[in-house]
Design an enzyme around this catalytic site. Structure first.
Site, PDB file in Angstrom:
ATOM      1  N   HIS A 205       0.741  -1.059   0.024  1.00 34.22           N
ATOM      2  CA  HIS A 205      -0.113   0.114  -0.049  1.00 34.22           C
ATOM      3  C   HIS A 205       0.936   1.252  -0.121  1.00 34.22           C
ATOM      4  O   HIS A 205       0.369   2.390  -0.764  1.00 34.22           O
ATOM      5  CB  HIS A 205      -0.999   0.163   1.320  1.00 34.22           C
ATOM      6  CG  HIS A 205      -2.127  -0.938   1.152  1.00 34.22           C
ATOM      7  ND1 HIS A 205      -2.902  -1.166   2.187  1.00 34.22           N
ATOM      8  CD2 HIS A 205      -2.485  -1.489   0.067  1.00 34.22           C
ATOM      9  CE1 HIS A 205      -3.933  -2.007   1.532  1.00 34.22           C
ATOM     10  NE2 HIS A 205      -3.770  -2.222   0.431  1.00 34.22           N
TER      11      HIS A 205
ATOM     12  N   HIS B  47      -2.143  -2.308  -7.818  1.00 34.85           N
ATOM     13  CA  HIS B  47      -2.115  -3.048  -6.630  1.00 34.85           C
ATOM     14  C   HIS B  47      -1.535  -4.168  -6.516  1.00 34.85           C
ATOM     15  O   HIS B  47      -0.641  -4.549  -5.803  1.00 34.85           O
ATOM     16  CB  HIS B  47      -3.698  -3.247  -6.286  1.00 34.85           C
ATOM     17  CG  HIS B  47      -3.861  -3.977  -4.759  1.00 34.85           C
ATOM     18  ND1 HIS B  47      -3.580  -3.174  -3.766  1.00 34.85           N
ATOM     19  CD2 HIS B  47      -4.266  -5.160  -4.386  1.00 34.85           C
ATOM     20  CE1 HIS B  47      -3.735  -4.126  -2.553  1.00 34.85           C
ATOM     21  NE2 HIS B  47      -4.300  -5.256  -3.227  1.00 34.85           N
TER      22      HIS B  47
END
Ligand code: NAD
Ligand code: ZN
Length: 355
Positions: free
Chosen positions: A248, A260
């Protein structure tokens, strides 16, 4: 025609995850098994809409649902309050009621944001997940976590809303660009490191594309068990964040330009190297994890500094008081939670960036 596998998720309420080819063509009939005829708002993005929206709306209408659809610009950059607000206004304009339903057609961005819209709208209406990326199939469509990103960090506003059903049409994976397929491989490799060395081994020669159904079923089966035991992430579910503290942070430092799955891959490689360097593993794991990620087209490191990553990570929601909980690989298939003082995060990340 390929066979359909089903996995039950025993949350309250319980739901079924169906996995196999052709499911979007029959989604209307299948959803009629869990939903009475109602209005369904299909939320999707600008890449998925031209590929699959017509199939879905056609099948839903054929099964007696009244259908409307909302399309937002594809990409993590849309997973924010502006798009959420537009979706909520759309649901209101279409006069959806408490007995109606949202269908999230797309990858994890769509699933997270449409799920959050369903969780907020009228204080919560039902949502079904129709994942179209490998990442959303193996991970984000199951478990009920929904969210958007805030300027302060990833997924910082959200809600838990278990879907009424998940229909994972594996035919959709054929249109994925290789780098988007790789994003899903990152979460599946994570699952292998967490729980299942034989699943991890399926990725080690980098030829997974042949049998995604098996991988999806194994990842969903594992995640379903964890979520059943710890739906609201009070304990065991935190294991699913393996690689995500640094992951993150990488996403945030890149302004969400790094997807991601790629960020999680780098985060997994970093924490594996840290754990090994700090003597927390039971056997060497770092080289094997890095080799596996690389075979699947994923990064094994990052150019961001340890300082930048630690700063980004500590603004993240996983910080509680003076400690941060990290997920540490002990060996492939076994991980544990480790609480460390926030002040130690910087040297831990540094240890993972070196070597
Ligand atoms: N809720 C959870 O438990 C959970 C778990 C893991 C990840 N996530 C979230 O998921 C998101 C990432 O999901 P993602 O990787 O699916 O990203 P995504 O939804 O942005 O999809 C990636 C890209 O692929 C395109 N696409 C989708 N399906 C396609 C198809 N079948 N063919 C061609 N192109 C297609 C999309 O339009 C997009 O451009 C992140 O925001 C992450 O935080 C949530
Ligand atoms: Zn993830």
């Amino acid at each position: 025609m390929s066979s359909i596998q089903t996995i039950q998720v025993h949350t309250a309420p319980a739901y079924e995850v169906s996995i196999g080819g052709g499911l979007l063509h029959t989604c209307g009939q299948r959803l009629r098994e869990v939903l009475a005829p109602c209005r369904v708002a299909v939320i999707t993005d600008s890449t998925v809409a031209p590929l699959y929206l017509k199939t879905v709306t056609g099948s839903l209408e054929g099964a007696g649902f009244t259908v409307c659809s909302y399309i937002f610009p594809a990409g993590e950059g849309s997973k924010n309050f502006t798009t959420l607000s537009a979706i909520l206004e759309f649901l209101a304009k279409q006069r959806l009621t408490r007995t109606d339903c949202v269908a999230a057609l797309g990858g994890g961005v769509t699933g997270d944001m449409a799920g959050f819209a369903a969780a907020c709208y009228l204080r919560g209406i039902r949502c079904v997940q129709l994942p179209t990326t490998l990442l959303s199939a193996v991970d984000s469509s199951v478990g009920g976590k929904t969210a958007i990103d805030l300027k302060a960090g990833k997924n910082l506003a959200g809600a838990f809303l278990q879907p009424a059903a998940v229909l994972c049409d594996t035919d959709c994976l054929r249109s994925l660009p290789p780098e988007v397929f790789a994003d899903g491989a990152a979460e599946a490799i994570k699952t292998g490191v967490l729980d299942d060395e034989s699943l991890f081994a399926l990725f080690e020669d980098g030829t997974l594309t042949a049998a995604p159904e098996e991988v999806i079923a194994r990842c969903v089966g594992y995640k379903a068990g964890v979520v059943e035991r710890d739906e609201k992430e009070q304990g065991e579910r935190r294991l699913l964040n393996l690689g995500h503290t640094v992951g993150h942070a990488i996403e945030k430092c890149s302004g969400y330009a790094i997807p991601h799955g790629h960020a999680v891959a780098a985060g997994l490689a970093v924490i594996a190297r840290s754990a090994e360097a700090l003597g927390w593993t039971e056997e060497p794991v770092a080289a094997r994890i890095a080799a596996c990620l690389a075979k699947n087209g994923l990064p094994t490191g990052t150019d961001f500094s340890a300082e930048a990553l630690a700063e980004a990570a500590l603004a993240d929601k996983k910080r509680t008081g003076g400690d941060i909980t990290l997920v540490i690989p002990k060996k492939i298939g076994v991980c544990e939670l480790k609480k460390v003082p926030v002040a130690e995060l910087l040297p831990i990340i540094r240890a993972g960036l070196e070597g």
